[in-house]
Design a protein around this motif. Structure first.
Motif, mmCIF file in Angstrom:
data_model
loop_
_atom_site.group_PDB
_atom_site.id
_atom_site.type_symbol
_atom_site.label_atom_id
_atom_site.label_comp_id
_atom_site.label_asym_id
_atom_site.label_seq_id
_atom_site.Cartn_x
_atom_site.Cartn_y
_atom_site.Cartn_z
ATOM 1 N N ILE A 22 -6.862 -16.953 -10.440
ATOM 2 C CA ILE A 22 -7.196 -15.926 -11.420
ATOM 3 C C ILE A 22 -7.142 -14.544 -10.816
ATOM 4 C CG2 ILE A 22 -9.029 -15.078 -12.920
ATOM 5 C CD1 ILE A 22 -9.859 -17.911 -13.424
ATOM 6 N N CYS A 26 -0.247 -8.697 -8.362
ATOM 7 C CA CYS A 26 0.887 -8.366 -9.234
ATOM 8 C C CYS A 26 2.218 -8.394 -8.505
ATOM 9 C CB CYS A 26 0.701 -6.974 -9.813
ATOM 10 S SG CYS A 26 -0.887 -6.779 -10.607
ATOM 11 N N PRO A 40 -1.648 -20.824 -14.794
ATOM 12 C CA PRO A 40 -3.004 -20.392 -15.093
ATOM 13 C C PRO A 40 -3.610 -21.270 -16.171
ATOM 14 C CG PRO A 40 -1.405 -18.888 -16.053
ATOM 15 C CD PRO A 40 -0.639 -19.861 -15.218
ATOM 16 N N ASP A 45 -5.172 -15.028 -20.363
ATOM 17 C CA ASP A 45 -4.220 -13.978 -19.976
ATOM 18 C C ASP A 45 -4.618 -13.466 -18.606
ATOM 19 O OD1 ASP A 45 -2.298 -12.081 -19.867
ATOM 20 O OD2 ASP A 45 -3.127 -10.793 -21.427
ATOM 21 N N VAL A 46 -4.037 -14.045 -17.553
ATOM 22 C CA VAL A 46 -4.438 -13.734 -16.187
ATOM 23 C C VAL A 46 -3.916 -12.361 -15.791
ATOM 24 C CG1 VAL A 46 -4.289 -14.462 -13.791
ATOM 25 C CG2 VAL A 46 -4.464 -16.163 -15.603
ATOM 26 N N VAL A 47 -4.777 -11.506 -15.303
ATOM 27 C CA VAL A 47 -4.391 -10.176 -14.840
ATOM 28 C C VAL A 47 -4.602 -10.110 -13.334
ATOM 29 C CG1 VAL A 47 -4.816 -7.710 -15.020
ATOM 30 C CG2 VAL A 47 -5.001 -9.154 -17.055
ATOM 31 N N PRO A 48 -3.541 -10.007 -12.522
ATOM 32 C CA PRO A 48 -3.713 -9.948 -11.066
ATOM 33 C C PRO A 48 -4.464 -8.698 -10.642
ATOM 34 C CG PRO A 48 -1.427 -10.421 -11.692
ATOM 35 C CD PRO A 48 -2.139 -9.995 -12.929
ATOM 36 N N GLY A 89 2.712 -12.040 -9.348
ATOM 37 C CA GLY A 89 2.428 -12.449 -10.710
ATOM 38 C C GLY A 89 1.114 -13.198 -10.731
ATOM 39 N N PRO A 90 0.805 -13.851 -11.827
ATOM 40 C CA PRO A 90 -0.480 -14.555 -11.906
ATOM 41 C C PRO A 90 -0.653 -15.635 -10.849
ATOM 42 C CG PRO A 90 0.457 -14.278 -14.094
ATOM 43 C CD PRO A 90 1.514 -13.849 -13.127
ATOM 44 N N THR A 91 0.439 -16.343 -10.472
ATOM 45 C CA THR A 91 0.287 -17.469 -9.552
ATOM 46 C C THR A 91 1.173 -17.376 -8.331
ATOM 47 O OG1 THR A 91 1.966 -18.754 -10.741
ATOM 48 C CG2 THR A 91 -0.333 -19.010 -11.448
ATOM 49 N N GLU A 128 4.176 -4.196 -11.917
ATOM 50 C CA GLU A 128 3.270 -5.325 -12.063
ATOM 51 C C GLU A 128 2.521 -5.133 -13.370
ATOM 52 O OE1 GLU A 128 1.062 -4.963 -8.462
ATOM 53 O OE2 GLU A 128 2.508 -6.116 -7.300
ATOM 54 N N ARG A 130 1.651 -6.931 -17.562
ATOM 55 C CA ARG A 130 1.520 -8.133 -18.373
ATOM 56 C C ARG A 130 2.905 -8.570 -18.845
ATOM 57 N NH1 ARG A 130 -2.382 -7.002 -22.899
ATOM 58 N NH2 ARG A 130 -3.865 -7.209 -21.167
#
Length: 700
Positions: A22, A26, A40, A45-48, A89-91, A128, A130
């Motif tokens: 989580i 970015c 995720p 909506d994961v935000v780095p 990114g998120p992951t 970076e 959404r």
């Protein structure tokens, strides 16, 4: 590099912990499909948060906790260059090396999971945001997006610095055509619904939730949205065309850096702007860029190796030296902080929301693969014996009757030929509307290993294909009054390449051109006038030229334009001015300019002026004779005026008349002079309006 992002300020990275999914950072990189990343949580909506940096000395990527001001995770990525960027990114995270490859790593596993070739041999602008991350290769005109909706999009031409709105829409400026393009989240193709005025320059920014285009040619700003292009709003300051705007606002103001003039402008560009702009003078230097957090703006001076921050009112908040060899351009992250990366990645400066600057050292043990240590050779299997040399064991003899097995000769395999791929996108696609028709033009696409055999042109309601050597296509049968966008794609034996689109055009029934704008006339030289104008609108048929005509203002536009009182001239369609000569001086003349096309002449724009000047004579010596050329305009209310002339020398005088003829009312005559070298010879022309005009020469 300066970055920022949205997230919980107190979040902490824990290597290999589930929470890392989580609070991951970015990214913005080369355009390729990225798979295998951990997903995720559904519906989240994961935000780095935080920022990643690559330390080329250690061969590792480090995660910087912007809130804790420390490096709290690292990944070994040997071999990337000093100019590499790390985006997240998120992951997943990505180490992007210009012109080399992009290395992908997992943020939960902190290990490399793959690599991909770079999309272009240049350092991209990374975002970076959404729906991203994104990498924009400006010179190549290529947009790459990573994540679940990875795609590479060809824009068809060079791009300005991109920006993204909070809803994840990416906005781009085509530098060659002036198109403003949008890439929506999840979309696989650009939409380019707007175009800025031809020849204008500027840059994009985001104010609040809205994209804006800062026009540095006319010093205005316009909102850019899917609903349309807003009306221009004056900035209130003059900025050069080389000025650049920060990618986002600082408390409602747009930060505009003038690197050549060493100035920072803070401008309220809202349509109902009520606050005056603020200009901050900067020390002379080499400014690498500008970026803004929520409440502060940062600039990097490479000359003094300094980062400076200011609030929205131009007050300096902090000033810190950049350690080492200096810093890269500032970048804003999704936590809305600004980050300035050191050149070699050994440190990063974090700009807080209030403008305070903190240094975070990036340290750790070198990666062995990055800096291998020499390995000592193994000791001999049989140490020396003082009694004499040691006999090494011999291989067993080959049994009788069994010949040695022959060894096949080694051959060097040739590398397989590079397979052809579909062509690149055609460049500089334009369309010119006509009467129920349009002419589409483009430049050649890259062949990519196989000759281009054709170009397919498509539009709403039809398509056509032309040969591989064609650079234009004439489209007929269109509906007048309807808007069309034409897309051109190249074809070779490997397939059809990506398309590039024109700006929207609307075919219409041709009408005569409009009146030229801003027609102005002013005196020019002796008996002349300079007439200037701005282009007329073609109205469906190309303008072929401009007609300029003039008469005394009292005679009116419908009078015959006959000399000497009146006159006319025709100039090419590219002309924007004309000098009319041999005019009636001292008389108000009205000058008319009208555009011409195959559909007829349009209405005229006009402006009066009074030409200035006076009659004149030119006197020279030629073969023992006095040669004089008289020119007068005001004497010729009717043509063929005759004026008296007197030529005198020491003890000698000659009287005669000279006749002025032709549209320019000039007269030439020769008089033999019997005097000696050194004599002063005087010629006097007697006019009605200006009296005597006298010229003297020394006899040779």
């Amino acid at each position: 590099m300066i970055r920022a992002g949205k997230g919980t300020a107190g979040a902490r990275w824990r290597a290999r912990a589930p929470i890392a999914l989580i609070v991951a950072g970015c990214v913005a990189v080369v355009g390729i499909a990225v798979g295998g990343a951990a997903k995720p949580l559904p519906g989240l909506d994961v935000v780095p948060t935080g920022h990643w940096i690559y330390n080329s000395l250690l061969g590792k990527a480090f995660h910087i906790d912007g809130a804790g001001k420390r490096a709290d995770a690292e990944v070994s990525v040997p071999g990337a260059g000093a100019d590499s960027q790390v985006v997240q990114g998120p992951t997943q995270g990505y180490v992007v090396s210009p012109g080399k490859k992009t290395v992908e790593f997992g943020k939960s596993t902190l290990s490399v999971e793959g690599s991909h070739p770079a999309a272009a041999p240049e350092r991209p602008v990374t975002l970076e945001v959404r729906g991203g991350p994104y990498a924009v290769y400006r010179e190549a005109g290529t947009v790459s997006r990573f994540g679940d909706h990875a795609v590479t999009v060809k824009a068809g031409g060079p791009l300005g610095t991109p920006v993204a709105t909070p809803d994840g829409r990416l906005w781009l400026h085509r530098l060659d055509t002036g198109l403003l393009c949008e890439l929506a989240p999840g979309s696989e193709r650009l939409s380019c619904p707007f175009v800025i005025p031809q020849g204008h320059k500027g840059s994009l920014t985001v104010v609040g939730d809205t994209a804006m285009f800062v026009d540095t040619t006319d010093d205005t700003a316009r909102t850019v949205a899917v609903t349309g292009l807003g009306d221009p709003v004056k900035l209130g300051v003059e900025v050069p065309e080389t000025a650049v705007a920060a990618s986002n606002d600082v408390e409602g103001r747009v930060a505009i850096l003038d690197p050549q003039g060493a100035r920072l402008h803070l401008v309220d560009a809202a349509p109902q702007a009520k606050t005056a702009p603020v200009t901050v003078g900067l020390p002379p230097g080499d400014y690498a860029g500008v970026a803004a957090s929520r409440t502060a703006v940062a600039v990097v001076d490479r000359t003094s190796k300094t980062v400076r921050t200011f609030d929205r009112d131009g007050r300096e908040r902090d000033k810190k030296p950049i350690p080492g060899e200096g810093g890269k351009p500032p970048v804003r992250g999704q936590d809305s902080k600004v980050y300035v990366d050191g050149v070699d990645g050994s440190h990063v400066l974090v700009v807080e929301h209030d403008g305070a600057v903190n240094e975070v050292p990036v340290t750790g043990a070198p990666d062995p693969a990055q800096d291998p240590k020499p390995v000592a050779p193994p000791p001999p299997r049989n140490p020396p014996d003082a009694r004499g040399p040691v006999t090494q064991p011999q291989p067993p003899p080959v049994p009788a009757g069994k010949p040695d097995r022959p060894v096949a000769p080694q051959t060097t395999k040739k590398p397989p030929p590079v397979a052809a791929s579909p062509p690149g996108a055609p460049r500089s696609v334009t369309a010119t509307p006509g009467n129920a028709s349009a002419t589409v033009r483009w430049n050649a696409a890259a062949a990519n290993g196989a000759a281009v055999t054709g170009y397919r042109v498509t539009w709403s309601g039809g398509e056509t294909t032309v040969g591989g050597g064609a650079r234009t296509a004439s489209i007929t049968g269109l509906a007048n009054g309807a808007s069309y966008v034409f897309t051109v794609a190249a074809i070779n034996r490997a397939g059809t390449g990506p398309g590039a689109s024109s700006a929207p055009v609307t075919p219409v029934v041709p009408k005569p051109p409009s009146a030229p704008g801003n027609v102005a006339a002013q005196p020019e030289g002796n008996g002349g006038a300079l007439i200037t104008w701005t282009p007329a609108t073609a109205n469906g048929s190309p303008i072929t030229g401009y007609r300029i005509y003039w008469c005394p203002d009292s005679e009116g536009i419908d009078q015959p334009h006959d000399p000497p009182d009146c006159g006319e001239a025709t100039v090419p369609a590219s002309a924007r001015q004309h000098v009319a000569d041999f005019l009636l001086v001292g008389t108000e003349l009205r000058f008319y300019v009208e555009a011409m096309s195959a559909a007829g002449n349009g209405p005229a724009g006009d402006d009066p002026t009074i030409p200035e000047g006076r009659p004149d004579i030119e006197v020279t010596q030629r073969n023992g004779m006095v040669r004089l050329v008289a020119r007068t305009i005001t004497e010729s209310a009717n043509w063929n005026a005759t004026l008296p002339v007197v030529v005198t020398g020491p003890g000698w005088e000659k009287e005669f008349t000279i006749k002025l003829t032709g549209q320019h009312n000039t007269g030439t005559d020769l008089v033999r002079y019997p005097g000696a070298k050194g004599d002063r010879v005087t010629v006097t022309l007697y006019t009605k309006v200006y009296g005597e005009i006298v010229k003297t020469i020394t006899w040779k």
